[in-house]
Design an enzyme around this catalytic site. Structure first.
Site, PDB file in Angstrom:
ATOM      1  N   LYS A  83      -3.722  35.829  54.394  1.00 12.60           N
ATOM      2  CA  LYS A  83      -4.859  36.165  55.256  1.00 12.60           C
ATOM      3  C   LYS A  83      -4.859  35.511  56.633  1.00 12.60           C
ATOM      4  O   LYS A  83      -5.850  35.619  57.356  1.00 12.60           O
ATOM      5  CB  LYS A  83      -6.145  35.789  54.530  1.00 12.60           C
ATOM      6  CG  LYS A  83      -6.247  34.296  54.237  1.00 12.60           C
ATOM      7  CD  LYS A  83      -7.628  33.863  53.818  1.00 12.60           C
ATOM      8  CE  LYS A  83      -7.680  32.373  53.612  1.00 12.60           C
ATOM      9  NZ  LYS A  83      -8.992  31.840  53.311  1.00 12.60           N
ATOM     10  N   SER A 123     -11.591  43.858  55.076  1.00  9.92           N
ATOM     11  CA  SER A 123     -12.077  42.916  56.084  1.00  9.92           C
ATOM     12  C   SER A 123     -12.661  43.678  57.263  1.00  9.92           C
ATOM     13  O   SER A 123     -12.229  44.793  57.579  1.00  9.92           O
ATOM     14  CB  SER A 123     -10.880  42.087  56.543  1.00  9.92           C
ATOM     15  OG  SER A 123     -11.186  41.411  57.740  1.00  9.92           O
ATOM     16  N   TYR A 147      -1.837  41.396  59.947  1.00  5.97           N
ATOM     17  CA  TYR A 147      -2.739  41.160  58.808  1.00  5.97           C
ATOM     18  C   TYR A 147      -3.746  42.306  58.694  1.00  5.97           C
ATOM     19  O   TYR A 147      -3.915  42.927  57.641  1.00  5.97           O
ATOM     20  CB  TYR A 147      -3.480  39.821  58.977  1.00  5.97           C
ATOM     21  CG  TYR A 147      -4.683  39.689  58.079  1.00  5.97           C
ATOM     22  CD1 TYR A 147      -4.534  39.559  56.705  1.00  5.97           C
ATOM     23  CD2 TYR A 147      -5.987  39.733  58.606  1.00  5.97           C
ATOM     24  CE1 TYR A 147      -5.646  39.459  55.870  1.00  5.97           C
ATOM     25  CE2 TYR A 147      -7.094  39.630  57.785  1.00  5.97           C
ATOM     26  CZ  TYR A 147      -6.922  39.500  56.419  1.00  5.97           C
ATOM     27  OH  TYR A 147      -8.022  39.422  55.594  1.00  5.97           O
ATOM     28  N   LYS A 151      -4.353  45.535  55.828  1.00  8.76           N
ATOM     29  CA  LYS A 151      -5.607  45.951  55.166  1.00  8.76           C
ATOM     30  C   LYS A 151      -5.869  47.446  55.408  1.00  8.76           C
ATOM     31  O   LYS A 151      -6.291  48.175  54.502  1.00  8.76           O
ATOM     32  CB  LYS A 151      -6.791  45.131  55.695  1.00  8.76           C
ATOM     33  CG  LYS A 151      -6.747  43.659  55.332  1.00  8.76           C
ATOM     34  CD  LYS A 151      -6.986  43.423  53.856  1.00  8.76           C
ATOM     35  CE  LYS A 151      -6.955  41.969  53.476  1.00  8.76           C
ATOM     36  NZ  LYS A 151      -6.874  41.723  52.030  1.00  8.76           N
TER      37      LYS A 151
HETATM   38  P1  NAD Z   1      -7.327  32.582  49.546  1.00  7.89           P
HETATM   39  O1  NAD Z   1      -5.990  32.383  50.193  1.00  7.89           O
HETATM   40  O2  NAD Z   1      -8.147  31.383  49.265  1.00  7.89           O
HETATM   41  O3  NAD Z   1      -7.156  33.427  48.195  1.00  7.89           O
HETATM   42  C1  NAD Z   1      -6.108  34.354  48.007  1.00  7.89           C
HETATM   43  C2  NAD Z   1      -5.440  34.021  46.687  1.00  7.89           C
HETATM   44  O4  NAD Z   1      -4.388  34.949  46.440  1.00  7.89           O
HETATM   45  C3  NAD Z   1      -4.824  32.618  46.665  1.00  7.89           C
HETATM   46  O5  NAD Z   1      -5.271  31.943  45.525  1.00  7.89           O
HETATM   47  C4  NAD Z   1      -3.316  32.884  46.610  1.00  7.89           C
HETATM   48  O6  NAD Z   1      -2.640  31.873  45.876  1.00  7.89           O
HETATM   49  C5  NAD Z   1      -3.275  34.237  45.923  1.00  7.89           C
HETATM   50  N1  NAD Z   1      -2.088  35.046  46.217  1.00  7.89           N
HETATM   51  C6  NAD Z   1      -1.564  35.386  47.429  1.00  7.89           C
HETATM   52  N2  NAD Z   1      -0.487  36.176  47.264  1.00  7.89           N
HETATM   53  C7  NAD Z   1      -0.327  36.359  45.923  1.00  7.89           C
HETATM   54  C8  NAD Z   1       0.596  37.067  45.131  1.00  7.89           C
HETATM   55  N3  NAD Z   1       1.612  37.748  45.681  1.00  7.89           N
HETATM   56  N4  NAD Z   1       0.471  37.038  43.786  1.00  7.89           N
HETATM   57  C9  NAD Z   1      -0.531  36.325  43.209  1.00  7.89           C
HETATM   58  N5  NAD Z   1      -1.446  35.626  43.912  1.00  7.89           N
HETATM   59  C10 NAD Z   1      -1.336  35.639  45.253  1.00  7.89           C
HETATM   60  O7  NAD Z   1      -8.129  33.612  50.469  1.00  7.89           O
HETATM   61  P2  NAD Z   1      -9.647  34.080  50.385  1.00  7.89           P
HETATM   62  O8  NAD Z   1     -10.323  33.607  51.622  1.00  7.89           O
HETATM   63  O9  NAD Z   1     -10.225  33.780  49.067  1.00  7.89           O
HETATM   64  O10 NAD Z   1      -9.433  35.657  50.567  1.00  7.89           O
HETATM   65  C11 NAD Z   1      -9.361  36.532  49.457  1.00  7.89           C
HETATM   66  C12 NAD Z   1      -9.110  37.944  49.969  1.00  7.89           C
HETATM   67  O11 NAD Z   1     -10.147  38.299  50.879  1.00  7.89           O
HETATM   68  C13 NAD Z   1      -7.800  38.120  50.727  1.00  7.89           C
HETATM   69  O12 NAD Z   1      -7.246  39.365  50.386  1.00  7.89           O
HETATM   70  C14 NAD Z   1      -8.224  38.110  52.180  1.00  7.89           C
HETATM   71  O13 NAD Z   1      -7.351  38.844  52.993  1.00  7.89           O
HETATM   72  C15 NAD Z   1      -9.601  38.763  52.099  1.00  7.89           C
HETATM   73  N6  NAD Z   1     -10.475  38.392  53.217  1.00  7.89           N
HETATM   74  C16 NAD Z   1     -10.732  37.076  53.465  1.00  7.89           C
HETATM   75  C17 NAD Z   1     -11.530  36.705  54.562  1.00  7.89           C
HETATM   76  C18 NAD Z   1     -11.798  35.265  54.895  1.00  7.89           C
HETATM   77  O14 NAD Z   1     -12.166  34.982  56.025  1.00  7.89           O
HETATM   78  N7  NAD Z   1     -11.646  34.332  53.963  1.00  7.89           N
HETATM   79  C19 NAD Z   1     -12.087  37.719  55.386  1.00  7.89           C
HETATM   80  C20 NAD Z   1     -11.832  39.057  55.068  1.00  7.89           C
HETATM   81  C21 NAD Z   1     -11.020  39.378  53.982  1.00  7.89           C
HETATM   82  N1  UFG Z   2     -13.641  29.555  66.939  1.00 12.90           N
HETATM   83  C1  UFG Z   2     -13.697  28.480  67.804  1.00 12.90           C
HETATM   84  N2  UFG Z   2     -12.948  27.393  67.510  1.00 12.90           N
HETATM   85  C2  UFG Z   2     -12.171  27.291  66.389  1.00 12.90           C
HETATM   86  C3  UFG Z   2     -12.130  28.404  65.509  1.00 12.90           C
HETATM   87  C4  UFG Z   2     -12.873  29.518  65.831  1.00 12.90           C
HETATM   88  O1  UFG Z   2     -14.386  28.530  68.819  1.00 12.90           O
HETATM   89  O2  UFG Z   2     -11.494  26.272  66.189  1.00 12.90           O
HETATM   90  C5  UFG Z   2     -14.465  30.746  67.240  1.00 12.90           C
HETATM   91  C6  UFG Z   2     -13.676  32.021  67.446  1.00 12.90           C
HETATM   92  O3  UFG Z   2     -13.247  32.117  68.792  1.00 12.90           O
HETATM   93  C7  UFG Z   2     -14.679  33.092  67.014  1.00 12.90           C
HETATM   94  C8  UFG Z   2     -15.492  32.383  65.917  1.00 12.90           C
HETATM   95  O4  UFG Z   2     -15.294  30.985  66.112  1.00 12.90           O
HETATM   96  O5  UFG Z   2     -15.543  33.364  68.081  1.00 12.90           O
HETATM   97  C9  UFG Z   2     -15.018  32.764  64.509  1.00 12.90           C
HETATM   98  O6  UFG Z   2     -13.609  32.531  64.400  1.00 12.90           O
HETATM   99  P1  UFG Z   2     -12.885  32.508  62.984  1.00 12.90           P
HETATM  100  O7  UFG Z   2     -11.445  32.170  63.236  1.00 12.90           O
HETATM  101  O8  UFG Z   2     -13.618  31.645  62.030  1.00 12.90           O
HETATM  102  O9  UFG Z   2     -13.044  33.996  62.455  1.00 12.90           O
HETATM  103  P2  UFG Z   2     -12.593  35.367  63.111  1.00 12.90           P
HETATM  104  O10 UFG Z   2     -13.844  36.155  63.359  1.00 12.90           O
HETATM  105  O11 UFG Z   2     -11.667  35.187  64.221  1.00 12.90           O
HETATM  106  O12 UFG Z   2     -11.735  36.009  61.921  1.00 12.90           O
HETATM  107  C10 UFG Z   2     -12.218  36.073  60.591  1.00 12.90           C
HETATM  108  C11 UFG Z   2     -11.057  35.945  59.616  1.00 12.90           C
HETATM  109  C12 UFG Z   2     -10.137  37.116  59.756  1.00 12.90           C
HETATM  110  C13 UFG Z   2     -10.890  38.406  59.613  1.00 12.90           C
HETATM  111  C14 UFG Z   2     -12.032  38.434  60.594  1.00 12.90           C
HETATM  112  C15 UFG Z   2     -12.888  39.643  60.388  1.00 12.90           C
HETATM  113  O13 UFG Z   2     -10.339  34.765  59.859  1.00 12.90           O
HETATM  114  O14 UFG Z   2      -9.189  37.068  58.700  1.00 12.90           O
HETATM  115  O15 UFG Z   2     -12.861  37.279  60.403  1.00 12.90           O
HETATM  116  O16 UFG Z   2     -13.314  39.684  59.062  1.00 12.90           O
HETATM  117  F1  UFG Z   2     -10.051  39.417  59.874  1.00 12.90           F
END
Ligand code: NAD
Ligand code: UFG
Length: 347
Positions: A83, A123, A147, A151
């Site tokens: 991610k 996402s 990334y 998705k």
């Molecule tokens: P995370 O990295 O904490 O969890 C993902 C999990 O998937 C991990 O435990 C990792 O070990 C496992 N994994 C990765 N590849 C694998 C594989 N090939 N086989 C088995 N396990 C595998 O991330 P998260 O924040 O919990 O995100 C979960 C999902 O939500 C992801 O698909 C991510 O893209 C999506 N998502 C997250 C955010 C965010 O900001 N956290 C935002 C939008 C979407």
């Molecule tokens: N930001 C800072 N300083 C930092 C980190 C972030 O100012 O050190 C700011 C960014 O510029 C943005 C806001 O905080 O304005 C949020 O940034 P994040 O990196 O926390 O999140 P994003 O919105 O950039 O991205 C997140 C996830 C992506 C996902 C996206 C939309 O990281 O995976 O939300 O769901 F694609």
């Protein structure tokens, strides 16, 4: 039973808690590439229930076949994936290979075992650079990095499954909920499970928490000249426990008599935009800690503002975020201050 891929991770572990508390048995498949076994031990302690766990890769079709052969799986929540936006730009093949192959192998095994209820972690990144706010699910989609494109490709791939059902007159058609998360933050209120990023956090909330605890000297606020309320970036932050409950609602809908027709996308956010400075100030005020910061250059690829229209999730799933900004910052700090080294237990 619900199969949860990536269930040891940040959102997955919180979702396991909510699933168990709603009466579901949970089976987790995770290769622990970005998580720790400890998170699920803590889920077990929090809920008083066992979590069946298999350490393995979702790309391994043999493991999937064994899991479907030996468990009575009703639905799958597919979190497993990579991610990090920046890493995906450096290693696009690695991202496409992991994220897309995981999903392909999973839906193949599901189809072979006639389990066709799926919740997919999408996402808000699939909206690309928003032309209009708030974002509704039918707005144009695009990708600004590998990334996000992974998705988008997966969403489109999944849309072909019910189309095939129609052509083949399937008597058990696919039901797929694409959950488009906005910005997940916070932690379980117990302080036992939370976000445990490797190395320097990319995301705002873990960077704020690590600055407050002294692991980082100063937060860089990326850009102070956006066209927003205070010049800093605006996002729709959603508490991870609310997000986890959204997954339970989606599973309940998939398994209900009414079911879910084909593939449907749902925004999971609060519907409210919060600026970086509003977040920093809420963290300081609610937790009585200092968060040194300086305004720096904009981060390439960032958009000024992004927030959701969440009415579809409310109408169709009966879900609405309930926790506010104070809960987000307090729960993040509780997790950070009680677990300064994350799941790496000391002593
Ligand atoms: P995370 O990295 O904490 O969890 C993902 C999990 O998937 C991990 O435990 C990792 O070990 C496992 N994994 C990765 N590849 C694998 C594989 N090939 N086989 C088995 N396990 C595998 O991330 P998260 O924040 O919990 O995100 C979960 C999902 O939500 C992801 O698909 C991510 O893209 C999506 N998502 C997250 C955010 C965010 O900001 N956290 C935002 C939008 C979407
Ligand atoms: N930001 C800072 N300083 C930092 C980190 C972030 O100012 O050190 C700011 C960014 O510029 C943005 C806001 O905080 O304005 C949020 O940034 P994040 O990196 O926390 O999140 P994003 O919105 O950039 O991205 C997140 C996830 C992506 C996902 C996206 C939309 O990281 O995976 O939300 O769901 F694609």
């Amino acid at each position: 039973m619900i199969l949860v891929t990536g269930g040891a991770g940040y959102i997955g572990s919180h979702t396991c808690v909510e699933l168990i508390e709603s009466g579901y048995d949970v089976l987790v498949l995770d290769n622990l590439s970005n998580s720790s076994r400890e998170s699920l031990h803590r889920v077990e302690r929090l809920t008083g229930h066992k979590v069946s766990f298999v350490e393995g890769d979702v790309r391994n079709g043999d493991i999937l076949n064994v899991l479907f052969d030996t468990h009575d799986i009703d639905a799958v929540i597919h979190f497993a994936g990579l991610k990090a936006v920046g890493e995906s730009c450096e290693c696009p093949i690695f991202y496409y290979e992991n994220n897309i192959e995981c999903t392909l192998k999973l839906v193949q095994a599901m189809q072979d075992h006639n389990v066709k209820n799926l919740v997919f972690s999408s996402s808000a990144t699939v909206y690309g650079d928003p032309q209009k706010l708030p974002l509704t699910e039918d707005m144009p989609l695009s990708a600004t990095n590998p990334y996000g494109r992974s998705k988008l490709i997966i969403e489109e791939m999944l849309r072909d499954l019910p189309r095939a059902d129609e052509l083949t007159h399937s008597d058990n058609p696919w039901s797929v909920a694409l959950l488009r998360y906005f910005n997940p933050v916070g932690a379980h209120k117990s302080g036992q499970i939370g976000e445990d990023p490797n190395g320097i956090p990319n995301n705002l909330m873990p960077f704020i928490s690590q600055t407050a605890i002294g692991k980082r000297d100063c937060l860089s606020v990326f850009g102070g000249d956006y066209n927003t309320c205070d010049g800093t970036g605006v996002r729709d932050y959603i508490h991870v426990v609310d997000l986890a409950k959204g997954h339970v609602k989606a599973v309940q809908r998939l398994l209900s008599e009414q079911g879910l027709d084909g593939v449907q996308a749902f925004n999971l956010g609060t519907g409210h935009g919060i600026s970086v400075l509003e977040m920093v100030n809420a963290f300081k005020d609610c937790n009585h800690v200092d968060v040194p910061y300086q305004i720096s250059d904009r981060r390439p690829g960032d958009v000024a503002a992004c927030y959701a229209d969440v009415s579809r999730a409310q109408t169709e799933l009966g879900w609405k975020a309930e926790l506010g900004l104070a809960d987000m910052v307090k729960d993040s700090w509780r997790w950070q201050s009680r677990n300064p080294e994350g799941y790496r237990v000391i002593g």
